[in-house]
Design a protein around this motif. Sequence first.
Motif, PDB file in Angstrom:
ATOM      1  N   UNK A 380      12.694  35.667 -47.112  1.00 20.24           N
ATOM      2  CA  UNK A 380      12.445  35.197 -45.743  1.00 20.24           C
ATOM      3  C   UNK A 380      13.009  33.790 -45.595  1.00 20.24           C
ATOM      4  N   UNK A 381      13.471  33.463 -44.395  1.00 12.73           N
ATOM      5  CA  UNK A 381      14.156  32.199 -44.158  1.00 12.73           C
ATOM      6  C   UNK A 381      13.697  31.613 -42.834  1.00 12.73           C
ATOM      7  N   UNK A 382      13.662  30.272 -42.769  1.00 14.88           N
ATOM      8  CA  UNK A 382      13.277  29.596 -41.543  1.00 14.88           C
ATOM      9  C   UNK A 382      14.013  28.259 -41.485  1.00 14.88           C
ATOM     10  N   UNK A 383      14.272  27.803 -40.259  1.00  9.36           N
ATOM     11  CA  UNK A 383      14.882  26.484 -40.064  1.00  9.36           C
ATOM     12  C   UNK A 383      13.784  25.475 -39.770  1.00  9.36           C
ATOM     13  N   UNK A 384      13.847  24.328 -40.447  1.00  9.19           N
ATOM     14  CA  UNK A 384      12.825  23.302 -40.286  1.00  9.19           C
ATOM     15  C   UNK A 384      13.383  22.165 -39.444  1.00  9.19           C
ATOM     16  N   UNK A 385      12.507  21.225 -39.078  1.00  8.80           N
ATOM     17  CA  UNK A 385      12.916  20.084 -38.260  1.00  8.80           C
ATOM     18  C   UNK A 385      14.057  19.341 -38.950  1.00  8.80           C
ATOM     19  N   UNK A 386      15.075  19.009 -38.166  1.00 11.53           N
ATOM     20  CA  UNK A 386      16.244  18.341 -38.722  1.00 11.53           C
ATOM     21  C   UNK A 386      17.392  19.275 -39.017  1.00 11.53           C
ATOM     22  N   UNK A 387      17.144  20.581 -38.973  1.00 12.86           N
ATOM     23  CA  UNK A 387      18.218  21.546 -39.133  1.00 12.86           C
ATOM     24  C   UNK A 387      18.365  22.146 -40.509  1.00 12.86           C
ATOM     25  N   UNK A 388      17.623  21.639 -41.511  1.00 11.21           N
ATOM     26  CA  UNK A 388      17.698  22.243 -42.836  1.00 11.21           C
ATOM     27  C   UNK A 388      16.991  23.594 -42.844  1.00 11.21           C
ATOM     28  N   UNK A 389      17.167  24.319 -43.941  1.00 15.17           N
ATOM     29  CA  UNK A 389      16.607  25.656 -44.072  1.00 15.17           C
ATOM     30  C   UNK A 389      15.695  25.724 -45.293  1.00 15.17           C
ATOM     31  N   UNK A 390      14.700  26.587 -45.218  1.00 16.14           N
ATOM     32  CA  UNK A 390      13.867  26.914 -46.368  1.00 16.14           C
ATOM     33  C   UNK A 390      13.875  28.425 -46.529  1.00 16.14           C
ATOM     34  N   UNK A 391      14.030  28.871 -47.757  1.00 18.03           N
ATOM     35  CA  UNK A 391      14.068  30.299 -48.041  1.00 18.03           C
ATOM     36  C   UNK A 391      13.018  30.621 -49.096  1.00 18.03           C
ATOM     37  N   UNK A 392      12.284  31.713 -48.887  1.00 14.78           N
ATOM     38  CA  UNK A 392      11.241  32.158 -49.815  1.00 14.78           C
ATOM     39  C   UNK A 392      11.576  33.549 -50.323  1.00 14.78           C
ATOM     40  N   UNK A 393      11.247  33.803 -51.573  1.00  9.15           N
ATOM     41  CA  UNK A 393      11.472  35.131 -52.145  1.00  9.15           C
ATOM     42  C   UNK A 393      10.458  35.358 -53.274  1.00  9.15           C
ATOM     43  N   UNK A 394      10.342  36.606 -53.703  1.00  4.25           N
ATOM     44  CA  UNK A 394       9.487  36.955 -54.828  1.00  4.25           C
ATOM     45  C   UNK A 394      10.330  37.004 -56.088  1.00  4.25           C
ATOM     46  N   UNK A 395      10.035  36.109 -57.025  1.00 11.83           N
ATOM     47  CA  UNK A 395      10.746  36.039 -58.296  1.00 11.83           C
ATOM     48  C   UNK A 395      10.106  37.022 -59.270  1.00 11.83           C
ATOM     49  N   UNK A 396      10.854  38.062 -59.652  1.00 13.39           N
ATOM     50  CA  UNK A 396      10.326  39.042 -60.613  1.00 13.39           C
ATOM     51  C   UNK A 396      11.050  38.935 -61.956  1.00 13.39           C
ATOM     52  N   UNK A 397      11.839  37.883 -62.125  1.00 13.76           N
ATOM     53  CA  UNK A 397      12.578  37.711 -63.372  1.00 13.76           C
ATOM     54  C   UNK A 397      11.737  36.995 -64.428  1.00 13.76           C
ATOM     55  N   UNK A 398      10.625  36.385 -64.023  1.00 10.86           N
ATOM     56  CA  UNK A 398       9.716  35.743 -64.963  1.00 10.86           C
ATOM     57  C   UNK A 398       8.705  36.764 -65.482  1.00 10.86           C
ATOM     58  N   UNK A 399       7.804  36.309 -66.376  1.00  7.55           N
ATOM     59  CA  UNK A 399       6.811  37.223 -66.945  1.00  7.55           C
ATOM     60  C   UNK A 399       5.904  37.795 -65.867  1.00  7.55           C
ATOM     61  N   UNK A 400       5.548  36.982 -64.885  1.00  8.92           N
ATOM     62  CA  UNK A 400       4.736  37.438 -63.766  1.00  8.92           C
ATOM     63  C   UNK A 400       5.447  37.107 -62.455  1.00  8.92           C
ATOM     64  N   UNK A 401       5.301  38.012 -61.502  1.00 10.18           N
ATOM     65  CA  UNK A 401       5.912  37.774 -60.194  1.00 10.18           C
ATOM     66  C   UNK A 401       5.319  36.517 -59.566  1.00 10.18           C
ATOM     67  N   UNK A 402       6.169  35.770 -58.861  1.00 10.47           N
ATOM     68  CA  UNK A 402       5.695  34.562 -58.196  1.00 10.47           C
ATOM     69  C   UNK A 402       6.608  34.215 -57.032  1.00 10.47           C
ATOM     70  N   UNK A 403       6.005  33.783 -55.939  1.00  9.96           N
ATOM     71  CA  UNK A 403       6.771  33.341 -54.779  1.00  9.96           C
ATOM     72  C   UNK A 403       7.472  32.028 -55.118  1.00  9.96           C
TER      73      UNK A 403
END
Length: 413
Positions: A380-403
């Motif tokens: 998921x992605x969103x634009x924040x104040x100032x025009x930059x972007x933040x992206x979130x995902x579920x990391x399943x490459x580690x021992x436990x899944x984590x956002x």
Amino acid sequence: MYAKTLNCLSVCAALLAATACADSGSDALWTPTVSTLPTPAGEGSGEPYLSTSGDVLYLSWLQESPEGGHDLLMSQLGEGEWAEPVTVAHSDRFFVNWADFPSMVPDAAGNLWAHWLERGDGPGYDYGIRVVRSEDGGRSWSDPWTPHDDGTATEHGFVNILPLETGVGISWLDGRKYAPGPDGSPPTREMTIRYRTVGALDVPGPEVLLDERVCDCCQTDGALADAGPVIVYRDRTDAEIRDIYITRWTGEAWSEGSVVHADGWNIPGCPVNGPAVGARGATVAVAWFTAASDVPKVKVAFSLDGGSTFGTPVEIDGGNPAGRVDLVMQADTSVIVSWLERTGGEGAEVRVRRVEPNGSASDPVTVTVSAAGRASGFPRMVQVAGGDLVLAWTDILSDQAQVRLAHLEVSTP
């Protein structure tokens, strides 16, 4: 499995297709700097969702609970630090699914709206939608409300909550036609898409049927154009063509769904890969995945008349996309599109690309290494104040899944 596609330039040269390939012209200078952003989500987390209000960034996610079941949690980033996570809801009856995930969005009045999915007592895919509202930044929440009132033990999900001038509009996929009719008639086993508004005083509007036969489990998305809301979804014809459609609020009624672009994807089952839409004024942009003719592609198309008609789409993928798109429209009506690109085996990358209404596009930028399996979910992605972007995902490459979170510091050409 989809056949391996040629790269974009080869497709254009060999086929001279009506679908254009993205032209990496002067916009290729768009080069965001990618850095890691601390995450408030712990191990065992997944299904992230991002939204903003002014200078505040909101993140919601599902977390395995030490009490059993799951917690729907949220936190907000302000002045450079994440607030202590707040529990929106806890249950051992959550329907937890890689593709059908909760959300949380602020409305124009500063209220927060959240939804999750809860299992019923019936067998199989019996689950329903629960919607809550907070007037105090998430410290307390209203009693859950269910937007569908059919009472059938069927699937209700793939929700989009769209902030309106007053309250929110909610679209969802509704499986009531999978149940026998009130007169005992056999089910037609067709999914529908429905819509309903709810005001700041929790007063719901009437339930509206937007399309009586749609793809069974692809996400819906919505945006607010100058003429009113637009909703995009994957349709399903009698011939099993599952292309992306749009419906628009005309000021008096919802328009009949119309195709964004006739890919002609004939597939007898749901690809679990919904579209994304953004709008600013009369400009509407839609990004989507298709595998028509067994060739996977991610496409973007622009409309300059509020979604009534669309120009020729451009292909922006790297040749073997898994889809799972998201889209952010910028102030100049260009868009940033994110998607998952396969890199061999189960490997994948989350990539982003800037596309202008004239079809020119930046070079693709890799945000993170990921995996093509279902557990990696939908970034998921969103634009924040100032025009930059933040992206979130579920990391399943580690021992436990984590956002996980990434910050994209944007430079413009």
